[in-house]
Design a protein around this motif. Sequence first.
Motif, PDB file in Angstrom:
ATOM      1  N   MET A 102       0.829  -1.205   0.000  1.00 20.83           N
ATOM      2  CA  MET A 102       0.000   0.000   0.000  1.00 20.83           C
ATOM      3  C   MET A 102       0.863   1.254   0.000  1.00 20.83           C
ATOM      4  O   MET A 102       0.603   2.194  -0.766  1.00 20.83           O
ATOM      5  N   ILE A 103       1.883   1.288   0.835  1.00 26.29           N
ATOM      6  CA  ILE A 103       2.772   2.450   0.887  1.00 26.29           C
ATOM      7  C   ILE A 103       3.471   2.645  -0.457  1.00 26.29           C
ATOM      8  O   ILE A 103       3.547   3.758  -0.976  1.00 26.29           O
ATOM      9  N   GLU A 104       3.945   1.555  -1.039  1.00 26.24           N
ATOM     10  CA  GLU A 104       4.596   1.624  -2.355  1.00 26.24           C
ATOM     11  C   GLU A 104       3.626   2.162  -3.412  1.00 26.24           C
ATOM     12  O   GLU A 104       3.988   3.007  -4.239  1.00 26.24           O
ATOM     13  N   SER A 105       2.378   1.703  -3.371  1.00 30.15           N
ATOM     14  CA  SER A 105       1.369   2.144  -4.326  1.00 30.15           C
ATOM     15  C   SER A 105       1.067   3.633  -4.161  1.00 30.15           C
ATOM     16  O   SER A 105       1.025   4.376  -5.146  1.00 30.15           O
ATOM     17  N   ILE A 106       0.877   4.076  -2.940  1.00 30.80           N
ATOM     18  CA  ILE A 106       0.588   5.489  -2.673  1.00 30.80           C
ATOM     19  C   ILE A 106       1.752   6.362  -3.134  1.00 30.80           C
ATOM     20  O   ILE A 106       1.543   7.404  -3.761  1.00 30.80           O
ATOM     21  N   ARG A 107       2.961   5.927  -2.839  1.00 27.97           N
ATOM     22  CA  ARG A 107       4.132   6.720  -3.239  1.00 27.97           C
ATOM     23  C   ARG A 107       4.262   6.791  -4.757  1.00 27.97           C
ATOM     24  O   ARG A 107       4.616   7.826  -5.317  1.00 27.97           O
ATOM     25  N   TYR A 108       3.989   5.688  -5.441  1.00 23.99           N
ATOM     26  CA  TYR A 108       4.062   5.685  -6.906  1.00 23.99           C
ATOM     27  C   TYR A 108       3.035   6.651  -7.494  1.00 23.99           C
ATOM     28  O   TYR A 108       3.349   7.455  -8.372  1.00 23.99           O
ATOM     29  N   THR A 109       1.804   6.585  -6.998  1.00 24.97           N
ATOM     30  CA  THR A 109       0.747   7.473  -7.470  1.00 24.97           C
ATOM     31  C   THR A 109       1.129   8.931  -7.219  1.00 24.97           C
ATOM     32  O   THR A 109       0.956   9.785  -8.090  1.00 24.97           O
ATOM     33  N   ALA A 110       1.667   9.205  -6.044  1.00 22.71           N
ATOM     34  CA  ALA A 110       2.087  10.576  -5.706  1.00 22.71           C
ATOM     35  C   ALA A 110       3.217  11.041  -6.620  1.00 22.71           C
ATOM     36  O   ALA A 110       3.259  12.207  -7.016  1.00 22.71           O
ATOM     37  N   SER A 111       4.110  10.122  -7.003  1.00 25.51           N
ATOM     38  CA  SER A 111       5.235  10.499  -7.871  1.00 25.51           C
ATOM     39  C   SER A 111       4.750  10.962  -9.246  1.00 25.51           C
ATOM     40  O   SER A 111       5.439  11.722  -9.923  1.00 25.51           O
ATOM     41  N   LEU A 112       3.572  10.511  -9.650  1.00 23.47           N
ATOM     42  CA  LEU A 112       2.979  10.928 -10.927  1.00 23.47           C
ATOM     43  C   LEU A 112       2.046  12.129 -10.741  1.00 23.47           C
ATOM     44  O   LEU A 112       1.422  12.573 -11.700  1.00 23.47           O
ATOM     45  N   ASN A 113       1.945  12.586  -9.503  1.00 25.16           N
ATOM     46  CA  ASN A 113       1.084  13.724  -9.162  1.00 25.16           C
ATOM     47  C   ASN A 113      -0.389  13.447  -9.479  1.00 25.16           C
ATOM     48  O   ASN A 113      -1.137  14.336  -9.867  1.00 25.16           O
ATOM     49  N   ILE A 114      -0.784  12.180  -9.317  1.00 26.73           N
ATOM     50  CA  ILE A 114      -2.173  11.791  -9.546  1.00 26.73           C
ATOM     51  C   ILE A 114      -2.989  12.142  -8.310  1.00 26.73           C
ATOM     52  O   ILE A 114      -2.647  11.765  -7.203  1.00 26.73           O
ATOM     53  N   LYS A 115      -4.079  12.836  -8.542  1.00 24.61           N
ATOM     54  CA  LYS A 115      -4.949  13.277  -7.446  1.00 24.61           C
ATOM     55  C   LYS A 115      -6.374  12.743  -7.593  1.00 24.61           C
ATOM     56  O   LYS A 115      -7.173  12.857  -6.679  1.00 24.61           O
ATOM     57  N   VAL A 116      -6.700  12.212  -8.775  1.00 22.90           N
ATOM     58  CA  VAL A 116      -8.065  11.796  -9.063  1.00 22.90           C
ATOM     59  C   VAL A 116      -8.079  10.334  -9.496  1.00 22.90           C
ATOM     60  O   VAL A 116      -7.259   9.899 -10.303  1.00 22.90           O
ATOM     61  N   SER A 117      -9.036   9.612  -8.966  1.00 18.70           N
ATOM     62  CA  SER A 117      -9.253   8.237  -9.376  1.00 18.70           C
ATOM     63  C   SER A 117     -10.442   8.255 -10.340  1.00 18.70           C
ATOM     64  O   SER A 117     -11.447   8.898 -10.073  1.00 18.70           O
ATOM     65  N   CYS A 118     -10.282   7.730 -11.411  1.00 16.13           N
ATOM     66  CA  CYS A 118      -9.310   6.852 -12.019  1.00 16.13           C
ATOM     67  C   CYS A 118      -8.518   7.633 -13.082  1.00 16.13           C
ATOM     68  O   CYS A 118      -9.112   8.155 -14.005  1.00 16.13           O
ATOM     69  N   THR A 119      -7.225   7.705 -12.904  1.00 13.23           N
ATOM     70  CA  THR A 119      -6.354   8.343 -13.881  1.00 13.23           C
ATOM     71  C   THR A 119      -5.672   7.240 -14.688  1.00 13.23           C
ATOM     72  O   THR A 119      -5.102   6.316 -14.113  1.00 13.23           O
ATOM     73  N   ILE A 120      -5.744   7.332 -15.989  1.00 13.78           N
ATOM     74  CA  ILE A 120      -5.251   6.266 -16.867  1.00 13.78           C
ATOM     75  C   ILE A 120      -3.990   6.716 -17.590  1.00 13.78           C
ATOM     76  O   ILE A 120      -3.956   7.783 -18.203  1.00 13.78           O
ATOM     77  N   TYR A 121      -2.970   5.868 -17.496  1.00 13.20           N
ATOM     78  CA  TYR A 121      -1.746   6.026 -18.271  1.00 13.20           C
ATOM     79  C   TYR A 121      -1.645   4.837 -19.202  1.00 13.20           C
ATOM     80  O   TYR A 121      -1.921   3.705 -18.791  1.00 13.20           O
ATOM     81  N   ILE A 122      -1.268   5.073 -20.438  1.00 14.76           N
ATOM     82  CA  ILE A 122      -1.009   3.989 -21.390  1.00 14.76           C
ATOM     83  C   ILE A 122       0.397   4.189 -21.920  1.00 14.76           C
ATOM     84  O   ILE A 122       0.739   5.264 -22.412  1.00 14.76           O
ATOM     85  N   ASN A 123       1.208   3.121 -21.778  1.00 11.09           N
ATOM     86  CA  ASN A 123       2.599   3.171 -22.218  1.00 11.09           C
ATOM     87  C   ASN A 123       3.353   4.314 -21.525  1.00 11.09           C
ATOM     88  O   ASN A 123       4.106   5.049 -22.153  1.00 11.09           O
ATOM     89  N   ASN A 124       3.099   4.455 -20.225  1.00 11.54           N
ATOM     90  CA  ASN A 124       3.735   5.471 -19.374  1.00 11.54           C
ATOM     91  C   ASN A 124       3.408   6.902 -19.784  1.00 11.54           C
ATOM     92  O   ASN A 124       4.140   7.817 -19.447  1.00 11.54           O
ATOM     93  N   THR A 125       2.333   7.077 -20.522  1.00  7.23           N
ATOM     94  CA  THR A 125       1.915   8.408 -20.956  1.00  7.23           C
ATOM     95  C   THR A 125       0.480   8.644 -20.501  1.00  7.23           C
ATOM     96  O   THR A 125      -0.382   7.771 -20.672  1.00  7.23           O
ATOM     97  N   TYR A 126       0.233   9.834 -19.956  1.00  7.61           N
ATOM     98  CA  TYR A 126      -1.110  10.177 -19.515  1.00  7.61           C
ATOM     99  C   TYR A 126      -2.091   9.991 -20.669  1.00  7.61           C
ATOM    100  O   TYR A 126      -1.843  10.432 -21.785  1.00  7.61           O
ATOM    101  N   TYR A 127      -3.203   9.335 -20.391  1.00  6.52           N
ATOM    102  CA  TYR A 127      -4.250   9.129 -21.381  1.00  6.52           C
ATOM    103  C   TYR A 127      -5.487   9.961 -21.045  1.00  6.52           C
ATOM    104  O   TYR A 127      -5.966  10.715 -21.874  1.00  6.52           O
ATOM    105  N   CYS A 128      -6.028   9.812 -19.844  1.00  8.68           N
ATOM    106  CA  CYS A 128      -7.151  10.640 -19.405  1.00  8.68           C
ATOM    107  C   CYS A 128      -7.600  10.255 -18.002  1.00  8.68           C
ATOM    108  O   CYS A 128      -7.034   9.371 -17.374  1.00  8.68           O
ATOM    109  N   VAL A 129      -8.641  10.934 -17.547  1.00 12.26           N
ATOM    110  CA  VAL A 129      -9.216  10.696 -16.223  1.00 12.26           C
ATOM    111  C   VAL A 129     -10.689  10.332 -16.386  1.00 12.26           C
ATOM    112  O   VAL A 129     -11.402  10.941 -17.184  1.00 12.26           O
TER     113      VAL A 129
END
Length: 165
Positions: A102-129
């Motif tokens: 859980m801590i690893e997951s939260i930190r990863y999400t924070a590293s991408l500056n994601i604030k809204v669920s569900c934020t979608i990345y495809i191929n490490n590139t932001y796709y949409c929310v």
Amino acid sequence: YNGVVSRVGSIIDLHVNYIGSTDPQGGFTCKHGPTECVGDMQQLCANNLTSSDSYAWWNFIQCQNGAQYLIPTNGKACASRQMISWDQLNNCATGSLGQSLMIESIRYTASLNIKVSCTIYINNTYYCVHDGGEWSEDCISSDLQTIVTYICSLYKGTQKPPACQ
């Protein structure tokens, strides 16, 4: 997203991460409280305990989300439906491994500056929310077939699924 997974699951490396806050003492909190954290840890543990190519963990998440108001108490029934050992999953979710995931997951999400669920990345590139049943205005497309076609266009392997033919 089930339609995407069912069509191109063999060529994607799907990850689900969670939004929350960590504290300096090694703890964490979730936006909707402790029961959300328990459900999130159950889902992370389901992923950790199953083969990534089986998507049993994804089906576990879909089962839980089918009755969100029952999370985390529906974990045992959803694990049983996916033939995931409840004892192993519960031991993980209530133990140090679940907390670490859980801590690893939260930190990863924070590293991408994601604030809204569900934020979608495809191929490490932001796709949409997708939030509250609505797609963000900057989505490339929310159409299932367009998402599948986009994923297929990025795939460089030779073992293309039928959806990419």
